[in-house]
Design a protein around this motif. Sequence first.
Motif, short mmCIF file in Angstrom:
data_model
loop_
_atom_site.label_atom_id
_atom_site.label_comp_id
_atom_site.label_asym_id
_atom_site.label_seq_id
_atom_site.Cartn_x
_atom_site.Cartn_y
_atom_site.Cartn_z
N ASP A 23 -28.03 -5.00 9.26
CA ASP A 23 -27.35 -4.10 9.91
C ASP A 23 -26.46 -4.26 11.19
OD1 ASP A 23 -24.92 -2.73 9.36
OD2 ASP A 23 -25.60 -0.77 8.23
N LEU A 24 -25.81 -3.74 12.48
CA LEU A 24 -25.43 -3.55 13.65
C LEU A 24 -24.62 -2.62 13.14
CD1 LEU A 24 -25.94 -7.08 15.15
CD2 LEU A 24 -27.71 -5.48 15.22
N VAL B 220 -32.13 -16.97 15.67
CA VAL B 220 -31.78 -17.51 14.46
C VAL B 220 -30.46 -15.86 13.47
CG1 VAL B 220 -31.41 -18.38 12.12
CG2 VAL B 220 -32.25 -19.62 14.39
N SER B 221 -31.58 -14.68 14.17
CA SER B 221 -31.29 -13.67 12.58
C SER B 221 -30.65 -12.31 13.77
CB SER B 221 -33.07 -13.00 12.49
OG SER B 221 -32.89 -11.86 11.78
N VAL C 260 -24.75 -10.65 14.45
CA VAL C 260 -23.95 -10.13 15.53
C VAL C 260 -23.14 -10.53 14.53
CG1 VAL C 260 -22.94 -10.67 17.91
CG2 VAL C 260 -25.06 -10.45 17.66
N VAL C 261 -22.44 -11.71 13.97
CA VAL C 261 -21.69 -11.86 13.52
C VAL C 261 -21.43 -11.82 12.36
CG1 VAL C 261 -20.84 -14.58 11.91
CG2 VAL C 261 -21.67 -14.71 13.73
N VAL D 44 -17.96 -12.22 23.78
CA VAL D 44 -18.75 -12.98 23.64
C VAL D 44 -20.01 -13.09 23.64
CG1 VAL D 44 -19.24 -15.53 25.02
CG2 VAL D 44 -17.51 -15.10 25.19
N VAL D 45 -20.54 -13.33 22.68
CA VAL D 45 -22.24 -12.49 22.58
C VAL D 45 -22.88 -14.30 22.65
CG1 VAL D 45 -23.61 -12.09 21.09
CG2 VAL D 45 -21.52 -11.05 21.38
N LEU D 46 -23.87 -14.22 24.02
CA LEU D 46 -24.88 -15.10 24.35
C LEU D 46 -26.35 -14.46 23.74
CD1 LEU D 46 -25.62 -17.64 24.72
CD2 LEU D 46 -26.18 -16.05 27.71
#
Length: 415
Positions: free
Chosen positions: A174-175, A270-271, A276-277, A342-344
């Motif tokens: 949970d971000l 992956v986590s 983030v999504v 954009v998240v890389l």
Amino acid sequence: MRRLWPLTVRGTGAAVLAVACFVIANEVGIVELMYFGILLIAVLVASVASLYLTRRTDTVTRSLSPDVATVGRDSLVTVRVGVRTALPTAPGTWRDTVPKGLSAAANGVFPALGSGLRGAERIVQLSYVVTGVRRGIHPIGPLQVTSTDPFGLARRTTVFGERTPVTVAPAVVDLPALTNFAGEAGGTLHTTNNQLGQGADNLIARPWVAGDSMRRIHWRATAHRDELMVRQEEQESTPEATVVMDRGVLRFSPEAMQAPGTDPGFEAAVSACVSVVSRLVHDGYAVEVIDSDGTVLAERMDGGDMTEVEGMVNQFASLTARRDDHLGKLGRVFAGVMTGPVVLVVGRFDPADAETVASVAHHSTLALLLAVSPVADSLERAAELGWHAAAIDPEGDLALAWSSAAERGVSHALR
């Protein structure tokens, strides 16, 4: 595993005693010992026979609640065993085979069953809790049931080969919301409004100006304001965000390409990606997940649609790394376009990589970089080039890295 020797410790002792009776009776001529030995053998034979005549299991099915397990979370496994038996059976023990990707105390007491003269199937329901340990698809089973006769002389272990595949999805952390950048990045909490003059999304009224068509006069608003008002359409645009998951195996370890859940660094990536999504979709962004060369990993998810996020998380249960390194192609993916956040998410990241992806930051309203293994001052260099960068650790707090990177531009808090 089947036991070849059908007797328990007590039964083995009875067999040894029977043999000793035969030997002593033959040596000293005591006939009574011969009779006693024969009686023991008869009891042992009857005990073994009772186990093979009383119980027959036809079906074993399993169900999981929830349907998909998650790394670090508990799920309930329910095992339904269909049993047919004409004679009463004694209680026994059961043990379900649990793979390394799951953790559970999958054993217990198998209940005794009364007489079923008609041989009708009866259902025995067993349950236990499993915890997801490693991402991937892991089969539970087979089930082993061990029964003993009423005297405890013989045992029978039956193995039921049915296996049930269990999907273990990556952990979703949970971000916190990007509250400091909501307006800049364009979340639907701060939806962009385009004044069009035509369309029919949302009707509002504004004062009449020279050139407006009389057919667009809003008579009710005119009567209320005592001045000419015209209809003005307002169209809401849903902001978009892109999450890039770089899967190049050279940035992780060779194990990341072989099977899910084997490389801690890739698991952290992956986590971070699915977390983030989940955060962005929850905040109203329409999110697409791609690889560093533009390959789509998850179709566009509409803002607020957490069902689609759940499907994407389940899909990522089997995601592995790939052989080629395509991070250098990321700039071409965003060339000539202006996009939202954009998240890389990347594994090893060095200063040269920071130069490679520098152009992407200039095509985004907010560029965030999460690196599992940053090298030297690569994060500082990325921050100078417009990225908000953070180092994430498999054992660290992803939420802290996420929020501190957004606030300060670069974070080594978890390294």
